[in-house]
Scaffold this motif. Structure first.
Motif, short mmCIF file in Angstrom:
data_model
loop_
_atom_site.label_atom_id
_atom_site.label_comp_id
_atom_site.label_asym_id
_atom_site.label_seq_id
_atom_site.Cartn_x
_atom_site.Cartn_y
_atom_site.Cartn_z
N THR A 42 40.10 33.28 25.40
CA THR A 42 41.59 33.02 25.33
C THR A 42 42.23 32.57 26.52
OG1 THR A 42 42.33 35.25 25.13
CG2 THR A 42 41.86 34.44 23.11
N VAL A 43 41.70 33.15 27.62
CA VAL A 43 42.21 32.97 28.88
C VAL A 43 42.44 31.42 29.20
CG1 VAL A 43 42.39 33.14 31.27
CG2 VAL A 43 42.50 35.12 29.79
N PRO A 44 41.44 30.54 29.20
CA PRO A 44 41.52 29.18 29.57
C PRO A 44 42.36 28.31 28.63
CG PRO A 44 39.26 29.76 29.42
CD PRO A 44 39.82 31.00 28.63
N SER A 45 42.68 28.73 27.49
CA SER A 45 43.73 27.84 26.61
C SER A 45 45.15 28.62 26.77
CB SER A 45 43.16 27.77 25.38
OG SER A 45 43.21 29.07 24.65
N MET A 46 44.97 29.86 27.27
CA MET A 46 46.37 30.52 27.00
C MET A 46 47.13 30.25 28.26
SD MET A 46 47.38 34.71 26.63
CE MET A 46 46.13 34.68 25.14
N GLN A 47 46.51 30.20 29.23
CA GLN A 47 47.31 30.13 30.83
C GLN A 47 48.21 31.12 31.07
OE1 GLN A 47 47.69 26.08 31.31
NE2 GLN A 47 45.59 25.71 31.63
N PRO A 48 47.84 32.76 30.83
CA PRO A 48 49.11 33.55 31.29
C PRO A 48 49.72 33.47 32.70
CG PRO A 48 46.93 34.46 31.18
CD PRO A 48 46.70 33.36 30.85
N ASP A 49 50.60 33.96 33.05
CA ASP A 49 51.14 33.92 34.45
C ASP A 49 50.45 34.99 34.98
OD1 ASP A 49 52.96 31.80 34.49
OD2 ASP A 49 53.90 32.81 32.69
N VAL A 50 50.14 36.29 34.35
CA VAL A 50 49.65 37.31 35.06
C VAL A 50 48.65 38.05 33.88
CG1 VAL A 50 50.20 39.44 35.92
CG2 VAL A 50 51.56 37.99 36.47
N ILE A 51 47.48 38.67 34.25
CA ILE A 51 46.56 39.46 33.25
C ILE A 51 46.60 40.84 33.91
CG2 ILE A 51 44.45 39.78 32.66
CD1 ILE A 51 43.75 36.86 33.35
N ILE A 52 46.96 41.77 32.91
CA ILE A 52 47.01 43.09 33.13
C ILE A 52 45.79 43.81 32.41
CG2 ILE A 52 48.02 45.37 32.93
CD1 ILE A 52 50.73 43.94 33.14
N LEU A 53 44.83 44.13 32.95
CA LEU A 53 43.49 44.26 32.64
C LEU A 53 43.15 45.97 32.75
CD1 LEU A 53 40.90 42.97 31.73
CD2 LEU A 53 40.43 42.46 33.92
N ASP A 54 42.53 46.42 31.57
CA ASP A 54 41.77 47.69 31.67
C ASP A 54 40.49 47.61 32.13
OD1 ASP A 54 41.28 50.63 31.40
OD2 ASP A 54 41.17 50.54 29.38
N ILE A 55 39.85 48.56 32.88
CA ILE A 55 38.51 48.64 33.09
C ILE A 55 37.52 48.74 31.79
CG2 ILE A 55 36.66 49.50 34.52
CD1 ILE A 55 38.31 49.64 36.77
N GLY A 56 38.08 50.03 31.45
CA GLY A 56 37.13 50.74 30.18
C GLY A 56 37.37 49.92 29.04
N LEU A 57 36.75 48.64 28.88
CA LEU A 57 37.03 47.90 27.67
C LEU A 57 35.79 48.12 26.99
CD1 LEU A 57 38.73 44.61 28.95
CD2 LEU A 57 39.87 46.29 27.55
N PRO A 58 35.69 47.95 25.54
CA PRO A 58 34.52 47.81 24.59
C PRO A 58 33.67 46.45 25.14
CG PRO A 58 36.40 47.54 23.30
CD PRO A 58 36.85 47.64 24.61
N GLY A 59 32.57 46.57 24.99
CA GLY A 59 31.70 45.36 25.42
C GLY A 59 31.80 45.00 26.92
N ILE A 60 32.09 44.02 27.30
CA ILE A 60 32.29 43.58 28.42
C ILE A 60 33.50 44.39 29.19
CG2 ILE A 60 32.63 41.59 30.25
CD1 ILE A 60 31.61 39.80 27.65
N ASP A 61 33.13 45.01 30.27
CA ASP A 61 34.43 45.81 30.93
C ASP A 61 35.32 44.96 31.69
OD1 ASP A 61 33.38 45.31 33.62
OD2 ASP A 61 31.94 47.50 33.47
#
Length: 109
Positions: A42-61
């Motif tokens: 989604t990021v390429p089409s969404m183009q957010p101003d900031v991403i707040i991202l957790d490390i411990g995600l399912p699948g790709i961390d």
């Protein structure tokens, strides 16, 4: 909302709900994702101003998500994680994160 858009990425729905409420009250527009795969789609089409991202995600961390996004996306990435080890912080920053906050943290941070 007309404020800056934040992509909030965490697999814990209750935490996203709390952060969404607090950030929208401060004028931010919030988009959400719960997995690394979803972010990468989604990021390429969404183009957010900031991403707040957790490390411990399912699948790709979160570190790998950062590593994959960074060559093509200049959006600031803030890691928000329970992982407090120095090695985790270094890995995230080396992958291209702009900052690293340890949960729990004050919203003002």
């Amino acid at each position: 909302m007309n404020g800056p858009t934040i992509l909030l990425v965490d697999d814990e729905a209750p935490l996203r709900q709390v952060l969404r409420a607090r950030l929208t009250a401060r004028g931010y527009s919030i988009q959400e994702a719960s997995s690394g795969e979803e972010v990468l789609r989604t990021v390429p089409s969404m183009q957010p101003d900031v991403i707040i991202l957790d490390i411990g995600l399912p699948g790709i961390d979160g570190i790998e998500v950062t590593r994959r996004l960074r060559p093509s996306v200049q959006t600031p990435i803030i890691i928000l994680s329970v992982h407090a080890a120095e090695s985790d912080k270094i890995a995230a920053l080396d992958a291209g994160a702009n900052d690293y906050l340890t949960k729990p943290c004050d919203l003002g941070e």
